[in-house]
Design a protein around this motif. Structure first.
Motif, PDB file in Angstrom:
ATOM      1  N   GLU A 134      43.983  47.688  40.529  1.00 45.27           N
ATOM      2  CA  GLU A 134      44.200  46.333  41.788  1.00 45.27           C
ATOM      3  C   GLU A 134      43.143  45.702  42.481  1.00 45.27           C
ATOM      4  O   GLU A 134      42.210  46.888  42.236  1.00 45.27           O
ATOM      5  N   ALA A 135      42.840  45.361  42.888  1.00 43.63           N
ATOM      6  CA  ALA A 135      41.368  45.546  44.585  1.00 43.63           C
ATOM      7  C   ALA A 135      41.959  46.418  45.149  1.00 43.63           C
ATOM      8  O   ALA A 135      43.177  46.438  45.844  1.00 43.63           O
ATOM      9  N   CYS A 136      41.051  46.865  45.677  1.00 40.33           N
ATOM     10  CA  CYS A 136      41.557  48.377  46.593  1.00 40.33           C
ATOM     11  C   CYS A 136      41.559  47.811  47.486  1.00 40.33           C
ATOM     12  O   CYS A 136      42.362  48.699  48.251  1.00 40.33           O
ATOM     13  N   ALA A 137      41.286  46.425  48.181  1.00 40.81           N
ATOM     14  CA  ALA A 137      42.214  45.737  49.401  1.00 40.81           C
ATOM     15  C   ALA A 137      43.440  45.890  49.682  1.00 40.81           C
ATOM     16  O   ALA A 137      43.678  45.614  50.579  1.00 40.81           O
ATOM     17  N   GLU A 138      43.621  45.462  48.606  1.00 41.73           N
ATOM     18  CA  GLU A 138      45.905  45.022  48.223  1.00 41.73           C
ATOM     19  C   GLU A 138      46.233  45.988  49.111  1.00 41.73           C
ATOM     20  O   GLU A 138      45.844  47.693  49.458  1.00 41.73           O
ATOM     21  N   ARG A 139      47.071  46.642  50.099  1.00 41.25           N
ATOM     22  CA  ARG A 139      47.990  46.935  51.155  1.00 41.25           C
ATOM     23  C   ARG A 139      49.013  47.451  49.851  1.00 41.25           C
ATOM     24  O   ARG A 139      50.304  46.473  49.481  1.00 41.25           O
ATOM     25  N   LYS A 140      49.690  48.922  49.577  1.00 41.32           N
ATOM     26  CA  LYS A 140      50.643  49.284  49.059  1.00 41.32           C
ATOM     27  C   LYS A 140      50.854  50.401  49.330  1.00 41.32           C
ATOM     28  O   LYS A 140      50.625  51.069  50.166  1.00 41.32           O
ATOM     29  N   ALA A 164      37.475  48.950  41.159  1.00 43.83           N
ATOM     30  CA  ALA A 164      38.679  48.467  41.274  1.00 43.83           C
ATOM     31  C   ALA A 164      39.837  50.296  41.913  1.00 43.83           C
ATOM     32  O   ALA A 164      39.491  50.929  42.014  1.00 43.83           O
ATOM     33  N   CYS A 165      40.443  49.986  41.983  1.00 46.04           N
ATOM     34  CA  CYS A 165      41.840  50.873  42.042  1.00 46.04           C
ATOM     35  C   CYS A 165      43.262  50.472  41.542  1.00 46.04           C
ATOM     36  O   CYS A 165      43.491  49.650  41.165  1.00 46.04           O
ATOM     37  N   ALA A 166      43.514  51.820  40.524  1.00 44.82           N
ATOM     38  CA  ALA A 166      44.458  52.144  40.049  1.00 44.82           C
ATOM     39  C   ALA A 166      46.141  52.344  41.208  1.00 44.82           C
ATOM     40  O   ALA A 166      45.983  53.285  41.971  1.00 44.82           O
ATOM     41  N   ALA A 167      47.207  51.787  39.986  1.00 41.78           N
ATOM     42  CA  ALA A 167      48.931  51.616  41.373  1.00 41.78           C
ATOM     43  C   ALA A 167      49.766  52.156  39.686  1.00 41.78           C
ATOM     44  O   ALA A 167      49.088  51.554  39.161  1.00 41.78           O
TER      45      ALA A 167
END
Length: 170
Positions: free
Chosen positions: A156-162, A140-143
């Motif tokens: 959030e799932a780390c593969a999401e694009r932001k 997981a990654c944080a936003a």
């Protein structure tokens, strides 16, 4: 220029002057980056996965990673940078503002096989401001949450694009 934007720009000016007021010289930052007490910060609208965003930040040199956050003051300063994004009064930019609705990557992540969160710059995880306890995911990654004026974090799932924020300590 609206009153809100004027207030935000005034707040941003105060944040940029804060290191000088404390007897410290602000860091010499690359063009387009902002000097804050803990280094230089660059905000990027480009939407990338967490891993690609981290690689993008590292291209700016040693000591540059997705932003780590170590205090409420630093979080407020980053949120101020995001709130003062240029061009928010123009119609053309309004379409791009929707990109912020999905959050902004910071450098906090939980690597595959680990139960602990860590910063991409290897600094100590000594501060956190989660919207709610992070979900249990393998990786997981944080936003930063836009709906909370970028003042809280979520997992959030780390593969999401932001979009993302880079920080250079050099």
């Amino acid at each position: 220029m609206g009153a809100t934007r004027t207030l935000r720009l005034g707040l941003l000016g105060c944040l940029l002057l804060l290191p000088g007021l404390r007897g410290q010289e602000p860091a010499a930052c690359a063009r387009g980056w902002a000097a804050l007490e803990r280094g230089c910060y660059g905000v990027f609208r480009r939407e990338l996965s967490w891993r690609r965003a981290e690689a993008f930040c590292q291209r700016f040199g040693a000591g540059t990673h997705l932003a780590s956050v170590h205090s409420a003051e630093e979080l407020r300063a980053i949120a101020g940078l995001l709130a003062a994004r240029p061009g928010e009064d123009s119609e053309e930019e309004e379409e791009e503002e929707d990109d912020w609705d999905d959050g902004i990557w910071i450098g906090l992540h939980r690597p595959l096989g680990s139960r602990r969160w860590q910063w991409s710059d290897s600094s100590e995880v000594d501060y956190g401001y989660w919207h709610r306890q992070p979900e249990r995911r393998r990786r997981a990654c944080a936003a930063l949450r836009d709906s909370a004026d970028f003042m809280t974090w979520y997992s959030e799932a780390c593969a999401e694009r932001k979009p993302f924020v880079c920080k250079s300590s050099a």
